[in-house]
Write a protein that holds these residues in place. Structure first.
Motif, PDB file in Angstrom:
ATOM      1  N   ASP A   1      58.211  34.795  28.700  1.00  0.00           N
ATOM      2  CA  ASP A   1      56.955  35.481  28.355  1.00  0.00           C
ATOM      3  C   ASP A   1      55.744  34.661  28.801  1.00  0.00           C
ATOM      4  OD1 ASP A   1      58.374  37.528  27.250  1.00  0.00           O
ATOM      5  OD2 ASP A   1      58.205  36.821  25.183  1.00  0.00           O
ATOM      6  N   VAL A   2      55.828  33.355  28.601  1.00  0.00           N
ATOM      7  CA  VAL A   2      54.723  32.479  29.008  1.00  0.00           C
ATOM      8  C   VAL A   2      54.495  32.596  30.517  1.00  0.00           C
ATOM      9  CG1 VAL A   2      53.982  30.073  29.224  1.00  0.00           C
ATOM     10  CG2 VAL A   2      55.044  30.875  27.090  1.00  0.00           C
ATOM     11  N   ARG A   3      55.590  32.585  31.288  1.00  0.00           N
ATOM     12  CA  ARG A   3      55.457  32.668  32.742  1.00  0.00           C
ATOM     13  C   ARG A   3      54.915  34.032  33.180  1.00  0.00           C
ATOM     14  NH1 ARG A   3      57.622  28.823  36.106  1.00  0.00           N
ATOM     15  NH2 ARG A   3      57.892  26.868  34.962  1.00  0.00           N
ATOM     16  N   LEU A   4      55.323  35.090  32.507  1.00  0.00           N
ATOM     17  CA  LEU A   4      54.806  36.418  32.849  1.00  0.00           C
ATOM     18  C   LEU A   4      53.302  36.502  32.591  1.00  0.00           C
ATOM     19  CD1 LEU A   4      57.588  38.861  31.546  1.00  0.00           C
ATOM     20  CD2 LEU A   4      56.950  38.428  33.921  1.00  0.00           C
ATOM     21  N   LYS A   5      52.877  35.929  31.479  1.00  0.00           N
ATOM     22  CA  LYS A   5      51.435  35.921  31.183  1.00  0.00           C
ATOM     23  C   LYS A   5      50.683  35.082  32.208  1.00  0.00           C
ATOM     24  CE  LYS A   5      52.075  36.651  26.226  1.00  0.00           C
ATOM     25  NZ  LYS A   5      52.009  36.062  24.865  1.00  0.00           N
ATOM     26  N   GLN A   6      51.319  34.003  32.642  1.00  0.00           N
ATOM     27  CA  GLN A   6      50.710  33.171  33.680  1.00  0.00           C
ATOM     28  C   GLN A   6      50.572  33.954  34.984  1.00  0.00           C
ATOM     29  OE1 GLN A   6      52.820  29.479  34.342  1.00  0.00           O
ATOM     30  NE2 GLN A   6      51.829  29.120  36.315  1.00  0.00           N
ATOM     31  N   LEU A   7      51.607  34.682  35.344  1.00  0.00           N
ATOM     32  CA  LEU A   7      51.557  35.505  36.571  1.00  0.00           C
ATOM     33  C   LEU A   7      50.503  36.588  36.439  1.00  0.00           C
ATOM     34  CD1 LEU A   7      55.390  35.925  37.272  1.00  0.00           C
ATOM     35  CD2 LEU A   7      53.747  34.650  38.678  1.00  0.00           C
ATOM     36  N   LYS A   8      50.398  37.158  35.259  1.00  0.00           N
ATOM     37  CA  LYS A   8      49.391  38.188  35.048  1.00  0.00           C
ATOM     38  C   LYS A   8      47.985  37.623  35.189  1.00  0.00           C
ATOM     39  CE  LYS A   8      48.168  41.857  31.810  1.00  0.00           C
ATOM     40  NZ  LYS A   8      48.430  42.466  30.468  1.00  0.00           N
ATOM     41  N   GLY A   9      47.803  36.374  34.744  1.00  0.00           N
ATOM     42  CA  GLY A   9      46.499  35.737  34.855  1.00  0.00           C
ATOM     43  C   GLY A   9      46.128  35.401  36.288  1.00  0.00           C
ATOM     44  N   GLU A  10      47.166  35.240  37.145  1.00  0.00           N
ATOM     45  CA  GLU A  10      46.903  34.912  38.538  1.00  0.00           C
ATOM     46  C   GLU A  10      46.432  36.118  39.340  1.00  0.00           C
ATOM     47  OE1 GLU A  10      50.462  33.253  40.068  1.00  0.00           O
ATOM     48  OE2 GLU A  10      50.443  31.476  38.752  1.00  0.00           O
ATOM     49  N   ILE A  11      46.693  37.296  38.801  1.00  0.00           N
ATOM     50  CA  ILE A  11      46.313  38.523  39.513  1.00  0.00           C
ATOM     51  C   ILE A  11      44.816  38.759  39.312  1.00  0.00           C
ATOM     52  CG2 ILE A  11      46.695  40.998  39.689  1.00  0.00           C
ATOM     53  CD1 ILE A  11      49.446  40.494  38.395  1.00  0.00           C
ATOM     54  N   GLN A  12      44.123  38.972  40.409  1.00  0.00           N
ATOM     55  CA  GLN A  12      42.686  39.196  40.334  1.00  0.00           C
ATOM     56  C   GLN A  12      42.353  40.688  40.263  1.00  0.00           C
ATOM     57  OE1 GLN A  12      40.538  36.734  39.897  1.00  0.00           O
ATOM     58  NE2 GLN A  12      42.238  35.263  39.949  1.00  0.00           N
ATOM     59  N   ASN A  13      42.451  41.365  41.371  1.00  0.00           N
ATOM     60  CA  ASN A  13      42.051  42.779  41.429  1.00  0.00           C
ATOM     61  C   ASN A  13      43.209  43.707  41.798  1.00  0.00           C
ATOM     62  OD1 ASN A  13      39.294  42.120  40.909  1.00  0.00           O
ATOM     63  ND2 ASN A  13      39.094  41.505  43.070  1.00  0.00           N
ATOM     64  N   ASN A  14      44.426  43.270  41.491  1.00  0.00           N
ATOM     65  CA  ASN A  14      45.593  44.090  41.845  1.00  0.00           C
ATOM     66  C   ASN A  14      45.992  44.939  40.626  1.00  0.00           C
ATOM     67  OD1 ASN A  14      48.085  45.150  42.613  1.00  0.00           O
ATOM     68  ND2 ASN A  14      48.534  43.364  43.904  1.00  0.00           N
ATOM     69  N   GLU A  15      45.449  46.143  40.583  1.00  0.00           N
ATOM     70  CA  GLU A  15      45.692  47.022  39.437  1.00  0.00           C
ATOM     71  C   GLU A  15      47.166  47.413  39.334  1.00  0.00           C
ATOM     72  OE1 GLU A  15      44.191  51.342  37.665  1.00  0.00           O
ATOM     73  OE2 GLU A  15      43.250  50.478  39.460  1.00  0.00           O
ATOM     74  N   ARG A  16      47.818  47.595  40.470  1.00  0.00           N
ATOM     75  CA  ARG A  16      49.217  48.009  40.465  1.00  0.00           C
ATOM     76  C   ARG A  16      50.099  46.975  39.757  1.00  0.00           C
ATOM     77  NH1 ARG A  16      52.356  48.715  46.096  1.00  0.00           N
ATOM     78  NH2 ARG A  16      52.078  46.449  46.025  1.00  0.00           N
ATOM     79  N   GLU A  17      49.861  45.689  40.027  1.00  0.00           N
ATOM     80  CA  GLU A  17      50.664  44.640  39.386  1.00  0.00           C
ATOM     81  C   GLU A  17      50.340  44.514  37.902  1.00  0.00           C
ATOM     82  OE1 GLU A  17      51.645  40.922  41.085  1.00  0.00           O
ATOM     83  OE2 GLU A  17      51.161  41.567  43.122  1.00  0.00           O
TER      84      GLU A  17
END
Length: 388
Positions: free
Chosen positions: A356-372
């Motif tokens: 879960d921590v890594r998924l939240k980290q990946l989500k934070g790395e996304i800037q303007n990618n609405e699909r992700e």
């Protein structure tokens, strides 16, 4: 025979209407034919009705006489010998024609299934009941001597009885030209023979290995696993060339948790070229929780086909650890395909809190990618639904 008598009246009717127009003669002829057919139909209907009535009456009589007695014997914790059961069932061996073996079989199997579901079946008494009523001999004879339709039914009933079967009785049926009889007999042989039960598994079970065959063989293997340890199924993977059969056996290895096959699966993965088979090998390794292969699968990931890569991702979701989690995170970052990203995100989620921590980290790395954002939100929502 009174041929002259019948010929006389036929000639009389012919001469009687000889002078009439053709249409009238044709009408009389058709009326006579229809009258005969009507009489024949009524007689046959009456015969069938009487036959059904007598059969139903026989079923009720058989059930009334045997059901409660069989229930008592099969539920009893006391083991009775054949002579005692004969007396308890009030079954006169000298007058067996009084009872229909098919009707008795229906009652015996109904009682057996009921008692078995209640967890109270006395196997010894049940088998002695079959011996007293001579049911095995009746159905085995039908397997040997009957036509196709009756033989099908006989094979099914012997399988339901689950009392073993003489392999000599099945010898002709296991190679019968009728596909249904052949496959039913082979499954019966595998489930009941004690000398060489897995003989037909070494021959891919049958040339045409269908979904029904898979269900039958799986049920047989489950039964064998309950009564004793199964042999290493990997030996039939190595000896077969039928991809459908290999896929089935690989799934069974995972289902029965045959950990001793794990090392051999790695070697099989090296030499097999069928992508579906390779993918199933990887999934089976995941079912077996064979963590030792994780580094090898990670090294293979970039070189494999899409199907096998998907299997590796799923398996990495089952191998919880820092190395596999790091691999999944890196794979997510370099993957462009949305479906593959979703699959990777689900495997990351399977790593618990750290995932879960890594998924939240990946989500934070996304800037303007609405699909992700939508994709990762879906994965979090799935976990919430499962936890509920």
């Amino acid at each position: 025979m009174y041929y002259d008598y019948y010929f006389y009246y036929l000639s009389y009717l012919s001469s009687l209407y000889n002078g009439y127009p053709l249409i009238i003669r044709m009408t009389v002829f058709m009326v006579m034919i229809l009258a005969l057919l009507t009489v024949f139909g009524m007689l046959r209907l009456a015969y069938i009705g009487i036959k059904i009535h007598l059969r139903e009456k026989g079923k009720v009589k058989t059930k009334t006489h045997f059901e409660e007695k069989l229930m008592f014997v099969m539920k009893s914790k006391t083991n009775y010998d054949v002579e005692e059961i004969q007396q308890l069932l009030e079954y006169d061996i000298a007058n067996t024609k009084r009872w229909n073996p098919e009707m008795i079989t229906d009652v015996v199997l109904t009682v057996k299934n009921t008692v078995y579901k209640q967890g109270e079946l006395n196997e010894i008494n049940y088998k002695n009941c079959l011996a007293v009523l001579s049911l095995m001999g009746f159905w085995e004879k039908r397997i040997r001597t009957s036509g196709v339709d009756r033989r099908k039914v006989a094979l099914q009933i012997v399988g339901d009885m689950d009392n073993g079967v003489n392999s000599g009785v099945l010898s002709k049926s296991t190679f019968h030209k009728n596909r249904y009889i052949r496959k039913t007999a082979r499954d019966l042989y595998t489930s009941q023979d004690t000398y060489n039960p897995f003989r037909f598994m070494e021959e891919n079970f049958d040339e045409e290995f269908t979904q029904l065959d898979k269900l039958r063989l799986h049920a047989t293997l489950v039964k064998r696993s309950i009564s004793g340890k199964l042999p290493n199924l990997m030996r039939w993977v190595n000896s077969s060339k039928n991809p459908n059969y290999i896929l089935f056996i690989l799934k069974e290895i995972g289902h029965f948790k045959q950990y001793e096959a794990a090392h051999s699966l790695i070697g099989f993965l090296e030499k097999n070229e069928n992508r579906d088979v390779r993918a199933q090998v990887v999934l089976t390794l995941g079912e077996l929780q064979y963590h030792e292969c994780a580094s090898d699968l990670i090294a293979r990931y970039a070189l494999e086909s899409t199907v096998v890569r998907g299997a590796i991702i799923k398996t990495m979701g089952k191998f919880v650890g820092k190395t596999t989690l790091a691999f999944l995170v890196d794979a997510y970052r370099i993957t462009e395909d949305a479906n593959t990203k979703l699959l990777i995100a689900r495997s990351i989620r399977n790593h618990g809190h750290e995932g879960d921590v890594r998924l939240k980290q990946l989500k934070g790395e996304i800037q303007n990618n609405e699909r992700e954002h939508i994709l990762l939100n879906q994965v979090f929502a799935e976990k919430t639904m499962v936890s509920r």
